[in-house]
Design a protein around this motif. Structure first.
Motif, PDB file in Angstrom:
ATOM      1  N   ARG A 283      33.872  48.684  47.832  1.00 20.90           N
ATOM      2  CA  ARG A 283      32.770  48.032  47.140  1.00 20.90           C
ATOM      3  C   ARG A 283      33.318  46.249  47.114  1.00 20.90           C
ATOM      4  O   ARG A 283      34.396  46.138  46.574  1.00 20.90           O
ATOM      5  N   VAL A 284      32.295  45.460  47.264  1.00 21.68           N
ATOM      6  CA  VAL A 284      32.744  44.014  47.061  1.00 21.68           C
ATOM      7  C   VAL A 284      33.484  43.694  45.713  1.00 21.68           C
ATOM      8  O   VAL A 284      34.238  43.364  45.504  1.00 21.68           O
ATOM      9  N   GLU A 285      32.572  44.216  44.623  1.00 22.04           N
ATOM     10  CA  GLU A 285      32.999  44.104  43.422  1.00 22.04           C
ATOM     11  C   GLU A 285      34.336  44.505  43.009  1.00 22.04           C
ATOM     12  O   GLU A 285      34.889  44.255  41.833  1.00 22.04           O
TER      13      GLU A 285
ATOM     14  N   HIS B 228      35.194  42.104  37.876  1.00 21.24           N
ATOM     15  CA  HIS B 228      35.094  41.864  39.597  1.00 21.24           C
ATOM     16  C   HIS B 228      36.387  41.999  39.797  1.00 21.24           C
ATOM     17  O   HIS B 228      37.239  41.008  39.342  1.00 21.24           O
TER      18      HIS B 228
ATOM     19  N   SER C 243      30.121  38.209  43.586  1.00 22.79           N
ATOM     20  CA  SER C 243      30.151  39.094  45.009  1.00 22.79           C
ATOM     21  C   SER C 243      29.615  38.429  46.172  1.00 22.79           C
ATOM     22  O   SER C 243      30.331  38.687  47.180  1.00 22.79           O
TER      23      SER C 243
ATOM     24  N   ASP D 128      32.229  38.337  49.181  1.00 19.34           N
ATOM     25  CA  ASP D 128      31.799  39.047  50.331  1.00 19.34           C
ATOM     26  C   ASP D 128      32.207  37.930  51.682  1.00 19.34           C
ATOM     27  O   ASP D 128      32.376  38.700  52.947  1.00 19.34           O
TER      28      ASP D 128
ATOM     29  N   CYS E 102      36.555  42.886  50.505  1.00 22.36           N
ATOM     30  CA  CYS E 102      36.978  43.557  49.179  1.00 22.36           C
ATOM     31  C   CYS E 102      38.362  43.517  49.056  1.00 22.36           C
ATOM     32  O   CYS E 102      38.996  43.055  49.837  1.00 22.36           O
TER      33      CYS E 102
END
Length: 386
Positions: free
Chosen positions: A65-67, A94, A260, A264, A269
């Protein structure tokens, strides 16, 4: 042929200083390296084993996941909630690839070309050069010796022009080691709220506050902190894993969403293996972190004692990893002094000039790199220069 903003940047300061090692012939013993801010002790065996196990897992070689991975975000939010006695949710966090990336993302989220971020001077050179690279202007608030290199809130207020989108602080400070009192941080956040801008607070070294210190501040208990506070953190120093590049941002959910988008496009990530490895370590290594805090505090004490013995050398500020020292050579700039120290005394430090204008009489010593015994040799080594 090159981007003018990049061409205008200085060479990486740490790499520049490390090149000076070759000038020392070893006549006084091993080089005393107090340049880069890295732990002078290894990671805990459990951390190393967890990293190895996580790297051998196929799932951690895939995108995440990006976060950040959900389990780390939840564990980190719980850790923060305990540390600051506040209610911090996972979606307030994050995970980034190191704290420098966290700063770049935060700066991009709040400012663009023609806008400005205020920095306290002396200032961390990577923050300054990151803003230059991004085309974001830098405003400066000078911190003075007589105030222990803490800024005046009045000076910050006077420096906030319509173009300023954020105030950026590092506490404990890099390069000075200065620790911002909770009341001052609260006053600065209140100022940012009143002026409709952000406070970017880098707390990379928060796990190395003095042993008697409580929570670093109470900012997360402030109404509306989510709309004005961006807190940055690095796992590198506390867990001795700088090569694995893992950091974190804590802010409101809307800021996390904006970040995010940026991450991205930069990295997608943060590295998955260290995310999984460190998640259980937030609780498991609590006692180990406290022991290291005591270890670094002992090194700080020895460093302060050594500098106090040296005629003409003055310790201006100290804390966490760093001591900021005025050198006695009035006719030499800090770069020349640091190069001479490396060549003639086998001591490696960062020149004050790398931390902004007006800093040529100073040197930054990263005493966390060296044992108490090694730090004890500084007096003899520096005495060779006078």
């Amino acid at each position: 042929m090159f981007n003018p903003a990049i061409e205008a940047l200085n060479a990486p300061p740490v790499s520049t200083v490390l090149d000076w090692k070759a000038s020392y012939d070893g006549r006084h013993g091993d080089m005393i390296d107090m340049s880069q801010a890295v732990p002078g002790y290894p990671a805990h065996p459990d951390m190393l084993n967890a990293l190895a196990a996580a790297a051998a897992t196929a799932d951690n070689a895939r995108y995440g996941r990006v976060e950040g991975d959900d389990n780390l975000r939840a564990a980190y939010a719980a850790h923060l909630s305990t540390l600051y006695a506040a209610d911090i949710a996972a979606d307030h966090t994050h995970i980034t690839s190191g704290c420098n990336q966290a700063f770049v993302a935060a700066a991009l989220a709040v400012a663009g070309r023609g806008e400005s971020i205020l920095m306290m001077r002396p200032c961390y050179f990577n923050h300054e050069s990151s803003l230059g690279m991004l085309g974001i202007s830098v405003g400066y608030v000078d911190c003075h010796d007589e105030h222990g290199l803490l800024p005046s809130c009045a000076d910050i207020s006077a420096a906030i022009t319509p173009e300023v989108r954020a105030v950026a602080l590092v506490s404990p400070n890099n390069p000075a080691g200065t620790i911002y009192p909770p009341d001052l941080l609260a006053e600065i956040l209140a100022l940012c709220k009143a002026r409709g801008i952000w406070l970017i607070l880098d707390e990379t070294y928060r796990d190395f506050l003095p042993l008697a210190a409580g929570a670093p501040h109470n900012l997360f208990a402030s109404d509306g902190w989510q709309d004005h506070l961006i807190q940055l953190y690095s796992f590198s120093k506390s867990y001795c894993m700088p090569g694995h590049r893992l950091g974190a941002v804590t802010s409101g959910a809307e800021m996390i969403f904006q970040l995010s988008k940026i991450i991205d496009n930069i990295q997608i990530c943060a590295p998955r293996a260290p995310q999984q490895a460190i998640t259980p370590m937030l609780d498991q290594l609590a006692s180990w972190r406290d022991a290291n805090r005591a270890r670094i505090a002992a090194r700080a004490t020895v460093f302060s004692e050594v500098i106090s013995q040296l005629e003409g050398w003055t310790l201006i500020s100290t804390g966490a990893y760093f001591g900021y020292v005025r050198h006695p050579f009035d006719k030499m700039g800090s770069r020349e002094v640091a190069q001479r120290m490396a060549r003639d005394a086998g001591v490696l430090t960062i020149p004050g000039a790398f931390f902004g204008d007006g800093q040529d009489q100073y040197l930054r010593f990263a005493f966390a790199n060296a044992s108490r015994e090694v730090i004890g040799h500084l007096a003899n080594r520096l005495g060779l220069l006078t």
